[in-house]
Scaffold this active site. Structure first.
Site, PDB file in Angstrom:
ATOM      1  N   PRO A  63       0.825  -1.211   0.000  1.00 52.09           N
ATOM      2  CA  PRO A  63       0.000   0.000   0.000  1.00 52.09           C
ATOM      3  C   PRO A  63       0.862   1.265   0.000  1.00 52.09           C
ATOM      4  CG  PRO A  63      -0.334  -1.289   2.031  1.00 52.09           C
ATOM      5  CD  PRO A  63       0.578  -2.082   1.151  1.00 52.09           C
ATOM      6  N   ASP A 115      15.252   2.895   3.888  1.00 54.17           N
ATOM      7  CA  ASP A 115      14.243   2.194   3.085  1.00 54.17           C
ATOM      8  C   ASP A 115      14.842   1.645   1.789  1.00 54.17           C
ATOM      9  OD1 ASP A 115      12.749   3.473   5.043  1.00 54.17           O
ATOM     10  OD2 ASP A 115      11.084   3.921   3.700  1.00 54.17           O
TER      11      ASP A 115
HETATM   12  C1  MEV Z   1       9.968   6.433   6.337  1.00 54.29           C
HETATM   13  O1  MEV Z   1       9.706   5.121   5.820  1.00 54.29           O
HETATM   14  C2  MEV Z   1      11.027   6.376   7.383  1.00 54.29           C
HETATM   15  C3  MEV Z   1      11.489   7.719   7.935  1.00 54.29           C
HETATM   16  O2  MEV Z   1      12.490   7.442   8.908  1.00 54.29           O
HETATM   17  C4  MEV Z   1      12.062   8.594   6.856  1.00 54.29           C
HETATM   18  C5  MEV Z   1      13.372   8.062   6.300  1.00 54.29           C
HETATM   19  O3  MEV Z   1      14.080   7.322   6.975  1.00 54.29           O
HETATM   20  O4  MEV Z   1      13.688   8.441   5.168  1.00 54.29           O
HETATM   21  C6  MEV Z   1      10.359   8.459   8.631  1.00 54.29           C
END
Ligand code: MEV
Length: 353
Positions: free
Chosen positions: A112, A164
């Site tokens: 999602p 990520d």
């Molecule tokens: C987003 O999936 C995770 C955050 O830590 C942003 C990032 O690490 O780029 C909020």
């Protein structure tokens, strides 16, 4: 034509704090985005997106995204999805030294959008991989992860960590601290995901934490404490036998750290009623621990529970739209083979405008 896929992820610990150089441990999960790329004879880019938790859409534009035509779906949704595809195309053109390359692109995903499961990273990683392969210039994983990070960083106005994109590229569990990214061997953890059907705005949520951190010393301390939790959790994982099922003791300790992490994320203002409701539903059902995953604001929680109880409880929780078990994805990005996979390009589920 080249087809690549890349996995989504859950954060065992450390989202948000990782943006400020603290460590984080995301884990890739078996929910994938698949990007199918075919080079064109001209410099146009045609993108067809399906199954992105929004109506499918098709847009076609020339080398620059300014020429993008209006399409009959909410503009912010198109912009969100297209921004990542554009950035992936730019990175692939640059890596292959082919600034005028045009592509037909089909994006399919069972992750999602904007829900904390790394949908954008998976699309960017799979997109750059497929496009560079299509141009005859496949990238080594480290360069792919770096280019995917640069693409996310650009789309998210400089507010992205490497977590990520590195996790989606490499698969498995990873530890990211600033530019230091490494894979770690972990036992297969029993993740259960609850999804409230919504999404959060990563840019806004990251900016909110940044403001709090700048305004209050205790908010900066909260971010640093998340880093301490991650270090503790990473040590537990390092000491565990990766080939044995995780012991109850290990799950109990990891779960306690996840609960702590969620409490601090809540204090930083990135949880929501629905995320909290799902976290408590899982804990009440006996999960070892539960927390939001990703940027927060809405979207998903992750719980640790080897039994079916949390998933069942989540399914009966009014705030929860879907609950599923998420296996650790040992493969990161990979080339998908089999022409049958791509034979349905342009079927009736495409809404071409
Ligand atoms: C987003 O999936 C995770 C955050 O830590 C942003 C990032 O690490 O780029 C909020």
């Amino acid at each position: 034509m080249t087809v690549s896929s890349a996995p989504g992820k859950v954060y065992l610990f450390g989202e948000h704090a990782v943006v400020y150089g603290e460590p984080a441990v995301p884990c890739a999960i078996e929910r994938r985005a698949r990007v199918d790329v075919e080079e064109r004879a001209d410099d146009h880019v045609r993108v067809q997106a399906r199954d992105l938790s929004l109506d499918g859409f098709t847009v076609e534009y020339t080398g620059t995204t300014d020429d993008r035509p209006d399409v009959d779906v909410p503009r912010p949704l198109v912009e969100a999805a297209m921004g990542y595809v554009d950035a992936a195309v730019d990175q692939a053109r640059d890596a292959a030294d082919a600034p005028d390359a045009g592509f037909d692109i089909v994006v399919e995903s069972d992750i999602p959008l904007g829900a904390g499961l790394g949908s954008s990273a998976a699309v960017v990683v799979a997109g750059i991989d497929a496009a560079t392969r299509e141009l005859g210039r496949p990238l080594p994983p480290e360069e792919l992860a770096d280019r995917a990070f640069r693409a996310e960083h650009e789309v998210q106005d400089g507010q992205a960590s490497r977590a990520d994109t590195f996790c989606s590229t490499m698969g498995g569990a990873v530890r990211v601290e600033g530019d230091d990214c490494r894979t770690i061997d972990t036992p297969s953890l029993p993740f259960v995901v609850g999804f409230d059907g919504g999404a959060g705005d990563t840019g806004e949520l990251v900016a909110g934490v940044r403001r709090l951190r700048e305004e209050y010393g205790f908010a900066a301390d909260t971010v640093a404490t998340i880093g301490d939790i991650v270090r503790c959790g990473a040590t537990l994982l390092r000491e565990a036998d990766p080939d044995a099922p995780p012991s109850e003791t290990l799950l109990g300790e990891l779960g306690r750290l996840m609960n702590f992490d969620h409490g601090l994320l809540e204090a930083l203002g990135v949880s929501s009623r629905s995320l909290d409701a799902m976290v408590w539903a899982a804990r009440d059902a006996g999960a070892h621990g539960a927390k939001l995953t990703g940027a927060g604001g809405g979207g998903c929680i992750v719980a640790l529970d080897p039994t079916p109880e949390s998933r069942t409880a989540l399914r009966f929780t009014p705030d929860c739209e879907d609950a599923f078990r998420a296996e650790l994805a040992t493969d990161g990005v990979r080339v998908e083979t089999g022409s049958g996979d791509t034979a349905d390009r342009g079927d009736e589920s495409e809404s071409s405008r």
